[in-house]
Design a protein around this motif. Sequence first.
Motif, PDB file in Angstrom:
ATOM      1  N   TYR A 134       1.208   5.696  -0.632  1.00 10.87           N
ATOM      2  CA  TYR A 134       0.547   6.998  -0.613  1.00 10.87           C
ATOM      3  C   TYR A 134       1.339   7.942  -1.514  1.00 10.87           C
ATOM      4  CZ  TYR A 134      -1.243  11.481   1.039  1.00 10.87           C
ATOM      5  OH  TYR A 134      -1.787  12.737   1.086  1.00 10.87           O
ATOM      6  N   ARG A 187      -6.860   1.794  -6.782  1.00  8.07           N
ATOM      7  CA  ARG A 187      -6.441   3.158  -6.499  1.00  8.07           C
ATOM      8  C   ARG A 187      -7.653   3.948  -6.017  1.00  8.07           C
ATOM      9  NH1 ARG A 187      -3.786   6.640 -11.295  1.00  8.07           N
ATOM     10  NH2 ARG A 187      -2.722   4.642 -11.537  1.00  8.07           N
ATOM     11  N   THR A 229       3.089   2.511   3.070  1.00  7.40           N
ATOM     12  CA  THR A 229       2.410   2.524   4.368  1.00  7.40           C
ATOM     13  C   THR A 229       2.073   1.114   4.864  1.00  7.40           C
ATOM     14  OG1 THR A 229       0.258   2.804   3.285  1.00  7.40           O
ATOM     15  CG2 THR A 229       1.430   4.810   3.936  1.00  7.40           C
ATOM     16  N   GLN A 288       5.157   6.837  -0.772  1.00 11.51           N
ATOM     17  CA  GLN A 288       5.443   6.408   0.602  1.00 11.51           C
ATOM     18  C   GLN A 288       4.762   5.070   0.854  1.00 11.51           C
ATOM     19  OE1 GLN A 288       3.861   8.976   3.619  1.00 11.51           O
ATOM     20  NE2 GLN A 288       4.521   7.670   5.315  1.00 11.51           N
ATOM     21  N   ARG A 320       0.867  -1.182   0.000  1.00  8.10           N
ATOM     22  CA  ARG A 320       0.000   0.000   0.000  1.00  8.10           C
ATOM     23  C   ARG A 320       0.904   1.231   0.000  1.00  8.10           C
ATOM     24  NH1 ARG A 320      -3.801   0.367   4.999  1.00  8.10           N
ATOM     25  NH2 ARG A 320      -1.873   1.084   5.993  1.00  8.10           N
ATOM     26  N   LEU A 340      -5.091   9.300  -3.395  1.00  7.46           N
ATOM     27  CA  LEU A 340      -3.641   9.157  -3.321  1.00  7.46           C
ATOM     28  C   LEU A 340      -3.211   7.832  -2.696  1.00  7.46           C
ATOM     29  CD1 LEU A 340      -2.631  12.769  -2.178  1.00  7.46           C
ATOM     30  CD2 LEU A 340      -2.582  11.806  -4.493  1.00  7.46           C
ATOM     31  N   ILE A 341      -4.163   6.954  -2.409  1.00  9.63           N
ATOM     32  CA  ILE A 341      -3.845   5.657  -1.802  1.00  9.63           C
ATOM     33  C   ILE A 341      -4.022   4.560  -2.851  1.00  9.63           C
ATOM     34  CG2 ILE A 341      -4.441   3.991  -0.012  1.00  9.63           C
ATOM     35  CD1 ILE A 341      -5.418   6.317   1.692  1.00  9.63           C
TER      36      ILE A 341
END
Length: 303
Positions: A153, A185, A216, A214, A151, A188-189
């Motif tokens: 970001y 999607r 997560t 990033q 996952r 932004l995740i």
Amino acid sequence: MSGDEEDKGGTETARGERIAKWLARAGVASRRDAERLIAEGRVTLNRRRVETPATFVRPGDAVAVDGRPVAAPGRTRLFRYHKPPGLVTTHRDPQGRPTVFERLPPGLPRLVSVGRLDLTSEGLLLLTNDGALARRLELPAQGWLRRYRVRVYGRLDERDLAALARGVTIDGVAYGPIEAEVDSRRGLISWLTVSLREGKNREIRRVLEHLGLQVTRLIRVAYGPFQLGALPRGAVEEVSPKVLREQLGPEVAPIAARRPPPAAPEAPPAPPAAALPPRRPPRARHAGRDRRPRGGGRRPGRG
């Protein structure tokens, strides 16, 4: 005598087994680390300090490390473990953080990990009582695909992900080809499926960070032919000798009296459905492969 060095006419079979290899098979350490223990004078054979790795152990010899007897290697065993986040993949942590091996259920032999998962990563971790096997399975030459669900970001550019298949160099470190596909999607995740064959330290996190993403959550779901499947978080399950022979060859899993696999610890309550990561529909050719690899081939599939 057991501790004599090998002469030109001798063979390892006739004279016994080299002590570093013996210690690795006993699960004490990798062969390289066993050689370091010998160099530090921490290994004894029949109460005499071992001076060289070119020392041989025969059945009935007494081996000790730091004064503690080491049991003779049994049959090679391999376990699948669903590592939770928050555990360090080491036997002792200088910072006092909880380790994988402290949380294993009782009754298991001394185990070493095949590769590592960092503190915040989770998912499939292979454990074995054979340090030599662990080293073999870690080598990139084995060619096994390691697959993760990740996952992230940030703003996702699928062209950047596709370019990872050609490899990438970051701060002077060259990373091999990485396959990255977008599963889902939302804003932004995003959830990705990421596959690679090397597995350098924190490779996925560093490569995706290089793309402005990033990480997560990172879950390993497969290591070669071995799958995480439905194994509950914190549970351990032994790979059967039959599967070991099929995937690794008969010399790795010699026929021996089978011991029942250890009971898995009680799994924590399953998270609510909304908290589970989204998954793509399974591909038909991989149906039913969440527990054991099929067939006798050694070449891994992408289950």
